[in-house]
Design a protein around this motif. Structure first.
Motif, mmCIF file in Angstrom:
data_model
loop_
_atom_site.group_PDB
_atom_site.id
_atom_site.type_symbol
_atom_site.label_atom_id
_atom_site.label_comp_id
_atom_site.label_asym_id
_atom_site.label_seq_id
_atom_site.Cartn_x
_atom_site.Cartn_y
_atom_site.Cartn_z
ATOM 1 N N PRO A 171 0.827 -1.222 0.000
ATOM 2 C CA PRO A 171 0.000 0.000 0.000
ATOM 3 C C PRO A 171 0.854 1.261 0.000
ATOM 4 O O PRO A 171 1.841 1.365 0.749
ATOM 5 C CB PRO A 171 -0.805 -0.126 1.310
ATOM 6 C CG PRO A 171 -0.808 -1.584 1.618
ATOM 7 C CD PRO A 171 0.504 -2.119 1.119
ATOM 8 N N PRO A 172 0.513 2.239 -0.834
ATOM 9 C CA PRO A 172 1.293 3.499 -0.862
ATOM 10 C C PRO A 172 1.350 4.192 0.489
ATOM 11 O O PRO A 172 2.364 4.824 0.818
ATOM 12 C CB PRO A 172 0.532 4.347 -1.892
ATOM 13 C CG PRO A 172 -0.179 3.355 -2.764
ATOM 14 C CD PRO A 172 -0.531 2.205 -1.863
ATOM 15 N N ALA A 173 0.272 4.098 1.284
ATOM 16 C CA ALA A 173 0.278 4.737 2.600
ATOM 17 C C ALA A 173 1.374 4.155 3.486
ATOM 18 O O ALA A 173 2.017 4.876 4.265
ATOM 19 C CB ALA A 173 -1.083 4.567 3.272
ATOM 20 N N LEU A 174 1.610 2.848 3.351
ATOM 21 C CA LEU A 174 2.658 2.202 4.135
ATOM 22 C C LEU A 174 4.034 2.683 3.695
ATOM 23 O O LEU A 174 4.937 2.882 4.519
ATOM 24 C CB LEU A 174 2.541 0.682 3.991
ATOM 25 C CG LEU A 174 3.385 -0.172 4.932
ATOM 26 C CD1 LEU A 174 3.018 0.113 6.382
ATOM 27 C CD2 LEU A 174 3.183 -1.661 4.624
ATOM 28 N N LEU A 175 4.203 2.903 2.393
ATOM 29 C CA LEU A 175 5.479 3.410 1.881
ATOM 30 C C LEU A 175 5.733 4.828 2.388
ATOM 31 O O LEU A 175 6.859 5.159 2.772
ATOM 32 C CB LEU A 175 5.468 3.379 0.351
ATOM 33 C CG LEU A 175 5.318 2.002 -0.305
ATOM 34 C CD1 LEU A 175 5.286 2.146 -1.821
ATOM 35 C CD2 LEU A 175 6.442 1.081 0.106
ATOM 36 N N ARG A 176 4.695 5.641 2.387
ATOM 37 C CA ARG A 176 4.854 7.013 2.881
ATOM 38 C C ARG A 176 5.197 7.027 4.370
ATOM 39 O O ARG A 176 6.030 7.827 4.821
ATOM 40 C CB ARG A 176 3.576 7.816 2.630
ATOM 41 C CG ARG A 176 3.337 8.144 1.151
ATOM 42 C CD ARG A 176 2.261 9.190 0.988
ATOM 43 N NE ARG A 176 0.958 8.689 1.419
ATOM 44 C CZ ARG A 176 0.091 8.067 0.620
ATOM 45 N NH1 ARG A 176 0.399 7.883 -0.675
ATOM 46 N NH2 ARG A 176 -1.075 7.651 1.072
ATOM 47 N N ALA A 177 4.571 6.110 5.110
ATOM 48 C CA ALA A 177 4.874 6.022 6.541
ATOM 49 C C ALA A 177 6.328 5.614 6.765
ATOM 50 O O ALA A 177 7.010 6.129 7.669
ATOM 51 C CB ALA A 177 3.933 5.029 7.210
ATOM 52 N N GLY A 178 6.833 4.704 5.936
ATOM 53 C CA GLY A 178 8.220 4.281 6.053
ATOM 54 C C GLY A 178 9.187 5.415 5.775
ATOM 55 O O GLY A 178 10.206 5.585 6.475
ATOM 56 N N ARG A 179 8.865 6.221 4.760
ATOM 57 C CA ARG A 179 9.730 7.362 4.473
ATOM 58 C C ARG A 179 9.691 8.376 5.609
ATOM 59 O O ARG A 179 10.717 8.987 5.965
ATOM 60 C CB ARG A 179 9.300 8.021 3.165
ATOM 61 C CG ARG A 179 9.491 7.141 1.926
ATOM 62 C CD ARG A 179 9.264 7.940 0.655
ATOM 63 N NE ARG A 179 9.244 7.056 -0.513
ATOM 64 C CZ ARG A 179 8.127 6.596 -1.076
ATOM 65 N NH1 ARG A 179 6.952 6.937 -0.573
ATOM 66 N NH2 ARG A 179 8.199 5.807 -2.119
ATOM 67 N N HIS A 191 12.515 -3.871 7.457
ATOM 68 C CA HIS A 191 11.411 -3.490 8.348
ATOM 69 C C HIS A 191 10.125 -3.140 7.616
ATOM 70 O O HIS A 191 9.067 -3.083 8.248
ATOM 71 C CB HIS A 191 11.827 -2.292 9.222
ATOM 72 C CG HIS A 191 12.944 -2.608 10.173
ATOM 73 N ND1 HIS A 191 12.784 -3.466 11.238
ATOM 74 C CD2 HIS A 191 14.234 -2.191 10.206
ATOM 75 C CE1 HIS A 191 13.924 -3.559 11.904
ATOM 76 N NE2 HIS A 191 14.823 -2.806 11.297
ATOM 77 N N LEU A 192 10.191 -2.910 6.307
ATOM 78 C CA LEU A 192 8.989 -2.481 5.591
ATOM 79 C C LEU A 192 8.646 -3.377 4.402
ATOM 80 O O LEU A 192 7.595 -4.028 4.400
ATOM 81 C CB LEU A 192 9.160 -1.032 5.104
ATOM 82 C CG LEU A 192 7.983 -0.455 4.299
ATOM 83 C CD1 LEU A 192 6.735 -0.387 5.165
ATOM 84 C CD2 LEU A 192 8.324 0.922 3.768
ATOM 85 N N MET A 193 9.540 -3.438 3.423
ATOM 86 C CA MET A 193 9.191 -4.112 2.167
ATOM 87 C C MET A 193 9.016 -5.618 2.331
ATOM 88 O O MET A 193 8.026 -6.191 1.857
ATOM 89 C CB MET A 193 10.258 -3.820 1.111
ATOM 90 C CG MET A 193 10.435 -2.334 0.807
ATOM 91 S SD MET A 193 8.897 -1.540 0.314
ATOM 92 C CE MET A 193 8.614 -2.312 -1.272
ATOM 93 N N LEU A 194 9.967 -6.265 2.987
ATOM 94 C CA LEU A 194 9.868 -7.718 3.131
ATOM 95 C C LEU A 194 8.663 -8.148 3.973
ATOM 96 O O LEU A 194 7.936 -9.069 3.574
ATOM 97 C CB LEU A 194 11.174 -8.280 3.706
ATOM 98 C CG LEU A 194 12.405 -8.165 2.789
ATOM 99 C CD1 LEU A 194 13.631 -8.759 3.471
ATOM 100 C CD2 LEU A 194 12.144 -8.873 1.470
ATOM 101 N N PRO A 195 8.401 -7.518 5.130
ATOM 102 C CA PRO A 195 7.181 -7.893 5.865
ATOM 103 C C PRO A 195 5.897 -7.634 5.072
ATOM 104 O O PRO A 195 4.958 -8.435 5.120
ATOM 105 C CB PRO A 195 7.247 -7.022 7.123
ATOM 106 C CG PRO A 195 8.686 -6.722 7.309
ATOM 107 C CD PRO A 195 9.237 -6.597 5.927
ATOM 108 N N ALA A 196 5.857 -6.515 4.333
ATOM 109 C CA ALA A 196 4.664 -6.205 3.550
ATOM 110 C C ALA A 196 4.462 -7.210 2.412
ATOM 111 O O ALA A 196 3.323 -7.521 2.041
ATOM 112 C CB ALA A 196 4.758 -4.789 2.983
ATOM 113 N N ALA A 197 5.555 -7.704 1.864
ATOM 114 C CA ALA A 197 5.479 -8.632 0.728
ATOM 115 C C ALA A 197 5.346 -10.094 1.154
ATOM 116 O O ALA A 197 5.272 -10.970 0.295
ATOM 117 C CB ALA A 197 6.717 -8.472 -0.149
ATOM 118 N N LEU A 198 5.320 -10.354 2.457
ATOM 119 C CA LEU A 198 5.397 -11.732 2.940
ATOM 120 C C LEU A 198 4.288 -12.642 2.415
ATOM 121 O O LEU A 198 4.573 -13.783 2.012
ATOM 122 C CB LEU A 198 5.421 -11.740 4.471
ATOM 123 C CG LEU A 198 5.844 -13.048 5.134
ATOM 124 C CD1 LEU A 198 7.197 -13.508 4.614
ATOM 125 C CD2 LEU A 198 5.888 -12.894 6.651
#
Length: 281
Positions: A171-179, A191-198
């Motif tokens: 989700p784009p919102a998750l990417l923005r939160a990571g940035r 911490h972000l991409m791998l857990p989200a893609a699991l």
């Protein structure tokens, strides 16, 4: 007070009984489709044999094959061969997971690299495993390395594609939160991409295992090393001896292992998606 303790004990027993009943229902709901499919397959198999489509020495029925399978299961040599096959499968799959994960992570950025590597990964995924064996034998001769080489090339692209698919659907919102949290480099992936893609990654692992298993069976049929009686070698020796009963018994073992591993991946995928609220119980 005594009455309250007795009531609490009864409530606890009732809760335990309800939980056990729920577990039993879920277990049965997952088992009975497999049992029904096996019964249907055996029934169709027996009907084909009774139709006389092929002679019994070419296509024996369940009445001949299943007793041979039971006899094979009692032989220590069978389990040694099965152990060899599973060891090759697990080592090859583990290497493919590492290669596929690294390849998928590298291909996410930048966009130009993603387009180039993504197309290459898709092309490798469509390549039949059997087509890699002439090159594998040329590079490694008739050796364990040749089999491992083909297993990795067969499984790694599916694993990489699973990771890429999961990253694409983050989700784009998750990417923005990571940035906003300042995630960069390794932390961004870990911490972000791998857990989200699991969830998609687990699906890629499941598909990768299927390709690894197919590649291994093809390898054991073509690359016979010494006198090791792995499942593929047993299958090839049965073919050379025109022993269709042994051939079908070995094929049943291969299919059964495939079903069991598939159910394990399905259970892991279901548990992960349920934990994240992606499916309803």
């Amino acid at each position: 007070m005594e009455t309250d303790r007795q009531l609490r004990a009864l409530d606890a027993l009732e809760t335990t009984a309800v939980v056990r009943a729920g577990l039993a229902r879920r277990l049965w709901s997952s088992i009975w489709p497999v049992l029904a499919a096996v019964a249907l397959a055996i029934g169709v198999w027996e009907l084909v044999v009774l139709s006389g489509w092929k002679p019994a020495w070419v296509l024996p029925g369940p009445g001949e094959v299943l007793p041979r399978l039971w006899h094979d299961l009692a032989e220590p040599g069978f389990w040694a061969g099965l152990g060899l096959t599973m060891r090759r499968a697990l080592i090859g799959f583990a290497v493919a997971v590492g290669v596929g994960t690294v390849l998928g992570a590298i291909a996410t950025r930048p966009r130009s690299l993603r387009l180039a590597v993504g197309s290459l990964i898709t092309g490798l995924q469509t390549m039949p495993s059997i087509a890699w064996f002439p090159l594998a034998i040329l590079l490694f001769q008739l050796s364990e390395s040749a089999i491992l080489f083909v297993i990795v090339l067969g499984a790694a692209p599916s694993i990489a594609n699973g990771l890429l698919t999961g990253i694409d659907h983050t989700p784009p919102a998750l990417l923005r939160a990571g940035r906003a949290l300042g995630l960069r480099g390794i932390e961004w992936y870990w911490h972000l991409m791998l857990p989200a893609a699991l969830p998609a990654f687990v699906t890629g692992l499941k598909q990768g295992w299927a390709f690894a298993w197919r590649s291994l069976m093809a390898g054991e049929l073509l690359v016979i090393i010494g006198h090791h009686t792995s499942l593929g070698v047993r299958l090839e020796y049965a073919r050379q001896a025109n022993d269709s009963v042994e051939m079908l018994a070995t094929m049943i073992v291969i299919v059964t292992i495939g079903i069991v591993i598939d159910r394990l991946f399905t259970a892991a995928d279901h548990a992960l998606r349920n934990r994240r609220g992606l499916i309803a119980e």
